[in-house]
Motif scaffolding. Structure first.
Motif, mmCIF file in Angstrom:
data_model
loop_
_atom_site.group_PDB
_atom_site.id
_atom_site.type_symbol
_atom_site.label_atom_id
_atom_site.label_comp_id
_atom_site.label_asym_id
_atom_site.label_seq_id
_atom_site.Cartn_x
_atom_site.Cartn_y
_atom_site.Cartn_z
ATOM 1 N N VAL A 45 0.835 -1.202 0.000
ATOM 2 C CA VAL A 45 0.000 0.000 0.000
ATOM 3 C C VAL A 45 0.872 1.256 0.000
ATOM 4 N N LYS B 277 1.826 1.802 -3.515
ATOM 5 C CA LYS B 277 0.688 2.255 -4.309
ATOM 6 C C LYS B 277 0.376 3.726 -4.034
ATOM 7 N N ALA B 278 0.447 4.116 -2.760
ATOM 8 C CA ALA B 278 0.127 5.495 -2.419
ATOM 9 C C ALA B 278 1.166 6.442 -3.013
ATOM 10 N N ARG C 254 3.403 8.350 -1.992
ATOM 11 C CA ARG C 254 3.830 9.598 -1.345
ATOM 12 C C ARG C 254 4.928 9.243 -0.364
ATOM 13 N N ASP D 44 5.589 11.069 2.684
ATOM 14 C CA ASP D 44 5.564 11.636 4.043
ATOM 15 C C ASP D 44 5.339 10.500 5.041
ATOM 16 N N PHE D 45 6.377 9.664 5.127
ATOM 17 C CA PHE D 45 6.231 8.433 5.898
ATOM 18 C C PHE D 45 6.562 8.599 7.374
ATOM 19 N N LEU E 77 5.524 10.463 9.926
ATOM 20 C CA LEU E 77 4.413 10.421 10.873
ATOM 21 C C LEU E 77 3.750 9.046 10.856
ATOM 22 N N LEU E 78 3.621 8.488 9.635
ATOM 23 C CA LEU E 78 2.966 7.179 9.501
ATOM 24 C C LEU E 78 3.712 6.114 10.290
ATOM 25 N N THR F 293 3.565 6.515 13.996
ATOM 26 C CA THR F 293 2.300 6.037 14.561
ATOM 27 C C THR F 293 2.295 4.520 14.660
#
Lengths: 452, 106
Positions: free
Chosen positions: A44, A47-48, A50, A52-53, A55-56, A59
């Motif tokens: 995923v 696929k996304a 982007r 900006d990992f 923060l992801l 979390t």
């Protein structure tokens, strides 16, 4: 690329369930499932597209830390409430994901002519409703299993009316397509989830926990339909099927229909309570029991929920070891609904290092009681009650039982002479060859070991 | 009321059943049915823990939402879901691992 990764991930999940067919392959299966989850998450992210990992992954890391701490600290006795707690997280997350999709459908690529298509709304609405029911239902189950909440009576008619209300809201949501309708639907389903589980009694908890397991799967599937994501659909269906089968097995183990449990029809006990209270029973001392066990050739141990509450599994293992050293054959008999979740007793015995080839299921061992000298029943009652076979008037009539009465002697470890969950007296307590050992099961078992 | 019913009816008539998704769903149910019946009853507790962990795979929806959604509300909601689901994933797998490591032969 991502779709191939999703396919691999789905196959991994199937493989993981297949691994549970035997204890030897199960550990490998768990690793395969972890690998599948990793592949899906990497997929995923690709696929996304982007980056900006920070923060992801921060979390995810925080979640990982919390999850690991919880999983490592929880005791095996409180396993059922832990699993219920985890289910509630899946339910809530399904609602949240659906909410994100609803707020920003464009970015998920599910728009047709600028609108979410009707079938998408139906699937989303179902996913939200089931997710919300799972969330609060599991929360109540958690509180009940943890002993923080006792439950109230809620009439069947109320739940029926409320359920119909939720269905109306679902239709309204599909019609109105508004955020307010979404929130209304989610909130009403949450209330319904709570009111459905609040009146359900303790011994029905194995069914409830597996049913909620099933719901969390269907909710995931619902989200998968909305997002046109095959991996979510497949995984949700696997989990849903698994929970449904477990619920079926549990219901069969109690001879209750699923609808009876869901609508919390009680066992109708109470009337039978006061009939034979005056009968005499033989009360023994730990020394007498030790004497009996020492002269036995074969002993079958029958654990129930009482073993879990008194944490007697380690003392039991010690008893088994002591007896085996004396040449006594020791086996364990597990009823499908013993404990508060499917397989609860097996895990507790495994925790105490009881080898799993000494542990037998109902069908495997029921024929063996007639040739065993002592049946050692620890914290179990209804699952051994002969009334289930002989008394058509009994509320538990028809329930499959462990036929301990066929053993030459029966030892019952119980906290008191009270009736079991079903409110039915057990004629075995007053039988000629039964000895009652009242008090804390763990302490009493330790005493027996000492006397040996 | 009449308008509502009419709208609803035309909505219901315009439903396109997603045959691909339905096929996948039904086949997966069949696979699940056969695989789960093969699970030995002694491992039903780990089965619940591991199915709980893998149902958290909806985290991919949450991650996608967080990375791609335009509205801040959606991003925020998705991030909360990521947190809850990662608790579930790691907790579920760790719990399963702990349980399975206890099952030993004589």
């Amino acid at each position: 690329m991502t779709n191939v990764m999703y396919l691999i991930s789905a196959l991994c999940f199937i493989g993981a369930l297949r691994g549970l067919a035997s204890a030897q392959t199960s550990r490998l299966g768990n690793w395969i499932a972890i690998f599948g989850m990793l592949i899906a998450i990497v997929g995923v992210c690709i696929k996304a597209g982007r980056n900006d990992f920070a923060l992801l992954f921060g979390t995810i890391g925080a979640g990982a830390a919390i999850g690991n701490i919880i999983a490592l600290r929880v005791s095996m006795v409180s396993l059922p409430q832990m699993v219920a707690g985890f289910h509630s997280l899946v339910g809530l997350s399904a609602v949240l994901v659906a909410c994100a999709v609803f707020c920003s459908p464009h970015s998920f690529g599910i728009l047709e002519n600028g609108n979410i298509c009707i079938s998408g709304l139906v699937e989303m609405g179902l996913g939200v409703a089931i997710g919300a029911i799972t969330f609060t239902g599991s929360l109540i189950a958690f509180l009940k299993l943890q002993g923080l909440y006792k439950g109230h009576n809620i009439s069947r008619a109320f739940n029926f009316a409320f359920g119909s209300g939720v269905i109306c809201l679902l239709i309204y949501f599909i019609y109105a397509k508004s955020l307010i309708a979404f929130v209304l639907l989610a909130c009403a389903s949450m209330v319904l989830g709570a009111t459905l589980v609040i009146p359900i009694g303790g011994a029905d908890m194995p069914v409830v926990v597996s049913l909620l397991n099933s719901y969390s799967g269907w909710a995931a599937s619902g989200i998968g339909f909305t997002l046109h994501n095959d991996l979510l659909i497949i995984t949700g269906a696997l989990v849903g099927a698994s929970g449904a089968i477990l619920s079926y097995i549990m219901c069969k183990g109690m001879n209750r229909s699923l609808l009876d449990v869901i609508f919390s029809t009680s066992f109708g006990g109470g009337a039978t309570k006061s009939q034979n209270v005056v009968s005499n029973f033989h009360q023994g001392m730990p020394e007498d029991i030790a004497c009996m066990l020492a002269s036995a050739q074969s002993v079958i141990i029958v654990p129930g929920y009482g073993m879990a509450t008194s944490k007697a599994q380690h003392a039991l293992k010690e008893l088994g070891d002591t007896l085996k050293k004396r040449g006594v054959s020791v086996r364990y008999a597990i009823h499908p609904v013993a404990g508060r979740m499917p397989g609860h007793m097996n895990v507790l015995l495994a925790e105490a290092d009881v080898p799993y080839d000494e542990v037998f299921e109902l069908d495997e061992i029921n024929g063996e009681f007639s040739s065993c000298d002592v049946a050692y029943v620890i914290g179990a009652n209804d699952i051994t009650n002969p009334a289930a076979k002989t008394d058509p008037g009994s509320p538990i009539y028809g329930m499959p039982i462990l036929e301990v009465s066929r053993a030459k002697a029966v030892v019952f470890l119980k906290r008191s002479m009270g009736v079991g969950y079903a409110g039915v007296d057990n004629s075995l307590f007053y039988a000629e060859n039964t000895i009652m050992l009242l008090g804390d099961a763990k302490k009493n078992t330790e005493e027996v070991v000492r006397a040996l | 009321m009449l308008q509502f019913c009419h709208g609803l009816l035309s909505d219901l008539l315009s439903i396109n059943v997603d045959t691909h998704a339905t096929t996948v769903f039904l086949l997966a149910c069949c696979v699940g049915y056969y695989v789960v019946w093969k699970v030995t009853p002694a491992l039903h507790a780990p089965l619940m823990a591991v199915t709980n962990a893998i149902s958290s795979v909806i985290i991919i929806g949450a991650i996608f939402g967080f990375l791609r959604a335009e509205s801040d509300v959606a991003k925020c909601v998705a991030l909360i879901a990521v947190l809850l689901l990662s608790v579930n994933i790691f907790g579920g797998f760790m719990l399963t691992r702990r349980m399975l490591s206890m099952f030993r032969k004589r």
